[in-house]
Design a protein around this motif. Structure first.
Motif, PDB file in Angstrom:
ATOM      1  N   GLY A 197       0.844  -0.999   0.039  1.00 43.13           N
ATOM      2  CA  GLY A 197      -0.006   0.019   0.078  1.00 43.13           C
ATOM      3  C   GLY A 197       0.780   1.182   0.111  1.00 43.13           C
ATOM      4  N   ASN A 198       0.854   1.867   1.023  1.00 45.19           N
ATOM      5  CA  ASN A 198       1.764   3.333   1.027  1.00 45.19           C
ATOM      6  C   ASN A 198       2.251   3.268   2.445  1.00 45.19           C
ATOM      7  N   SER A 199       2.630   2.252   2.972  1.00 43.61           N
ATOM      8  CA  SER A 199       3.221   2.746   4.450  1.00 43.61           C
ATOM      9  C   SER A 199       4.900   2.672   4.284  1.00 43.61           C
ATOM     10  N   PRO A 200       5.348   3.771   4.812  1.00 47.86           N
ATOM     11  CA  PRO A 200       6.884   3.598   4.799  1.00 47.86           C
ATOM     12  C   PRO A 200       7.372   2.595   5.632  1.00 47.86           C
ATOM     13  N   LEU A 201       6.758   1.915   6.592  1.00 45.62           N
ATOM     14  CA  LEU A 201       7.137   0.751   7.114  1.00 45.62           C
ATOM     15  C   LEU A 201       7.464  -0.327   6.632  1.00 45.62           C
ATOM     16  N   ASP A 202       6.933  -0.529   5.487  1.00 46.31           N
ATOM     17  CA  ASP A 202       6.990  -1.715   4.464  1.00 46.31           C
ATOM     18  C   ASP A 202       8.591  -1.568   3.854  1.00 46.31           C
ATOM     19  N   CYS A 203       9.124  -0.468   3.817  1.00 43.47           N
ATOM     20  CA  CYS A 203      10.328  -0.133   2.945  1.00 43.47           C
ATOM     21  C   CYS A 203      11.543  -0.629   3.820  1.00 43.47           C
ATOM     22  N   THR A 204      11.628  -1.587   3.801  1.00 43.81           N
ATOM     23  CA  THR A 204      12.628  -2.164   4.681  1.00 43.81           C
ATOM     24  C   THR A 204      14.000  -2.533   3.751  1.00 43.81           C
ATOM     25  N   HIS A 222      -2.511  13.311  14.853  1.00 48.06           N
ATOM     26  CA  HIS A 222      -3.938  12.920  15.295  1.00 48.06           C
ATOM     27  C   HIS A 222      -5.046  13.819  14.944  1.00 48.06           C
ATOM     28  N   HIS A 223      -4.914  15.072  15.037  1.00 47.89           N
ATOM     29  CA  HIS A 223      -6.103  15.937  14.643  1.00 47.89           C
ATOM     30  C   HIS A 223      -6.275  16.246  13.321  1.00 47.89           C
ATOM     31  N   ALA A 224      -5.371  15.860  12.493  1.00 46.64           N
ATOM     32  CA  ALA A 224      -5.618  15.896  11.061  1.00 46.64           C
ATOM     33  C   ALA A 224      -6.681  15.114  10.445  1.00 46.64           C
ATOM     34  N   THR A 225      -7.383  15.469   9.517  1.00 45.20           N
ATOM     35  CA  THR A 225      -8.470  14.742   9.085  1.00 45.20           C
ATOM     36  C   THR A 225      -7.895  13.280   8.203  1.00 45.20           C
ATOM     37  N   HIS A 226      -6.739  13.419   7.573  1.00 46.64           N
ATOM     38  CA  HIS A 226      -6.035  12.321   7.099  1.00 46.64           C
ATOM     39  C   HIS A 226      -5.495  11.423   8.355  1.00 46.64           C
ATOM     40  N   GLY A 227      -4.980  12.104   9.111  1.00 45.31           N
ATOM     41  CA  GLY A 227      -4.398  11.375  10.253  1.00 45.31           C
ATOM     42  C   GLY A 227      -5.585  10.337  10.911  1.00 45.31           C
ATOM     43  N   LYS A 228      -6.643  11.082  10.976  1.00 48.16           N
ATOM     44  CA  LYS A 228      -7.905  10.379  11.847  1.00 48.16           C
ATOM     45  C   LYS A 228      -8.324   9.220  10.922  1.00 48.16           C
ATOM     46  N   ARG A 229      -8.191   9.440   9.356  1.00 49.11           N
ATOM     47  CA  ARG A 229      -8.638   8.344   8.336  1.00 49.11           C
ATOM     48  C   ARG A 229      -7.826   7.168   8.727  1.00 49.11           C
ATOM     49  N   LEU A 230      -6.395   7.447   8.837  1.00 50.28           N
ATOM     50  CA  LEU A 230      -5.232   6.243   9.040  1.00 50.28           C
ATOM     51  C   LEU A 230      -5.512   5.555  10.161  1.00 50.28           C
ATOM     52  N   LEU A 289      -7.766   3.061   9.992  1.00 48.71           N
ATOM     53  CA  LEU A 289      -7.358   1.808   9.418  1.00 48.71           C
ATOM     54  C   LEU A 289      -6.205   1.146   9.926  1.00 48.71           C
ATOM     55  N   HIS A 290      -6.166   1.337  11.177  1.00 51.06           N
ATOM     56  CA  HIS A 290      -5.103   0.944  12.218  1.00 51.06           C
ATOM     57  C   HIS A 290      -3.556   1.130  11.909  1.00 51.06           C
ATOM     58  N   CYS A 291      -3.475   2.536  11.285  1.00 42.58           N
ATOM     59  CA  CYS A 291      -1.923   3.049  10.858  1.00 42.58           C
ATOM     60  C   CYS A 291      -1.286   3.803  12.081  1.00 42.58           C
ATOM     61  N   HIS A 292      -1.493   3.405  13.242  1.00 43.22           N
ATOM     62  CA  HIS A 292      -1.183   4.058  14.336  1.00 43.22           C
ATOM     63  C   HIS A 292       0.608   4.244  14.164  1.00 43.22           C
ATOM     64  N   GLU A 293       1.220   3.279  13.820  1.00 46.44           N
ATOM     65  CA  GLU A 293       2.649   3.299  13.609  1.00 46.44           C
ATOM     66  C   GLU A 293       2.930   4.213  12.661  1.00 46.44           C
ATOM     67  N   ASP A 294       2.293   4.121  11.593  1.00 44.36           N
ATOM     68  CA  ASP A 294       2.833   5.078  10.487  1.00 44.36           C
ATOM     69  C   ASP A 294       2.663   6.523  10.890  1.00 44.36           C
ATOM     70  N   LEU A 295       1.415   7.017  11.778  1.00 51.44           N
ATOM     71  CA  LEU A 295       1.639   8.353  12.140  1.00 51.44           C
ATOM     72  C   LEU A 295       2.953   8.489  12.944  1.00 51.44           C
TER      73      LEU A 295
END
Ligand code: MLT
Length: 242
Positions: free
Chosen positions: A78-85, A199-207, A210-216
């Protein structure tokens, strides 16, 4: 500073255009190149990405597709930086299409110099600007489908604020627009609480939905990577070697 690609003045090109998509496209691109990806190739259109990447051997390519924050079916990432090892991306090209970030890069690709910036590589961007001193610099937020985003604006402010500090000049000497002043104010207010701001940002809330807390968490870090993604040919970004 332009809050979205739609606000870029038509018929003009700057010496240097910088696309920002903190959540998460430019954070992912910086991370992939830092981890050893050969290049990042950006697409607005998913079908075009599939067509162009088809001629690459599967072990030499990674296809990343995101829409609405979620991974597109059939893509490797997808678009998670954490996948880019390094284990996964070293020596491979990341073919990527995201909702807003890749569109922002596509819309500035005719500028003389095109860079991808995020909080994670803020200092590398500032170092490049201080070394090259381009006369006109556009900081272009990706926003969300044409609207303002807090996270891209705070990153524009973080870059401008650092430039100001390193140059030892008042903000007015940067000769920016009103958006620049508001971006620096936003950063000044939130610089020690960037994760909270995301966490306040609209897209932050969207993520977060989608359980992307570690990405934030990852994307809220400033000056983590000494990497500058720079355009080598239209749509293709590589790691700048200084
Ligand atoms: C985008 O391009 O809109 C973003 O990078 C979306 C995302 O968080 O994946």
């Amino acid at each position: 500073v332009f809050h979205t690609p739609e606000l870029i003045p038509s018929g003009k090109t700057p010496d240097c255009a910088i696309a920002i998509d903190v959540l998460r496209a430019t954070s992912t691109m910086a991370t992939a190149l830092n981890a050893g990806a050969e290049a990042v190739q950006v697409f607005s259109d998913l079908n075009e990405l599939m067509r162009v990447s088809e001629s690459w051997a599967p072990e030499k390519r990674i296809r990343a597709g995101e829409r609405g924050g979620a991974k597109v079916e059939g893509f490797d990432f997808g678009n998670s930086p954490l996948d880019c090892t390094p284990e996964v991306v070293t020596g491979r090209r990341l073919f990527i299409s995201t909702t807003n970030g890749t569109r922002a890069l596509t819309s500035i690709q005719s500028a003389e110099t095109v860079i991808a910036a995020a909080l994670v590589n803020r200092q590398a961007v500032v170092d490049y600007l201080l070394a090259r001193r381009p006369e006109t610099v556009w900081l272009v937020g990706s926003g969300w489908e044409g609207s303002f985003s807090l996270e891209d604006t705070v990153c524009a402010g973080a870059i401008a604020h650092r430039l100001q500090v390193e140059l030892g000049v008042p903000l007015e000497d940067l000769a920016g627009n009103d958006e620049l002043i508001s971006a620096v104010s936003l950063y000044s207010q939130w610089q020690d609480r960037l994760l909270e701001l995301l966490h306040h940002a609209t897209h932050g809330k969207r993520l977060l939905r989608l359980h992307c807390h570690e990405d934030l968490k990852y994307c809220s870090q400033t000056d983590l990577l000494n990497v500058l993604p720079i355009q080598r040919e239209p749509g293709v970004l590589v790691k700048h070697e200084s």
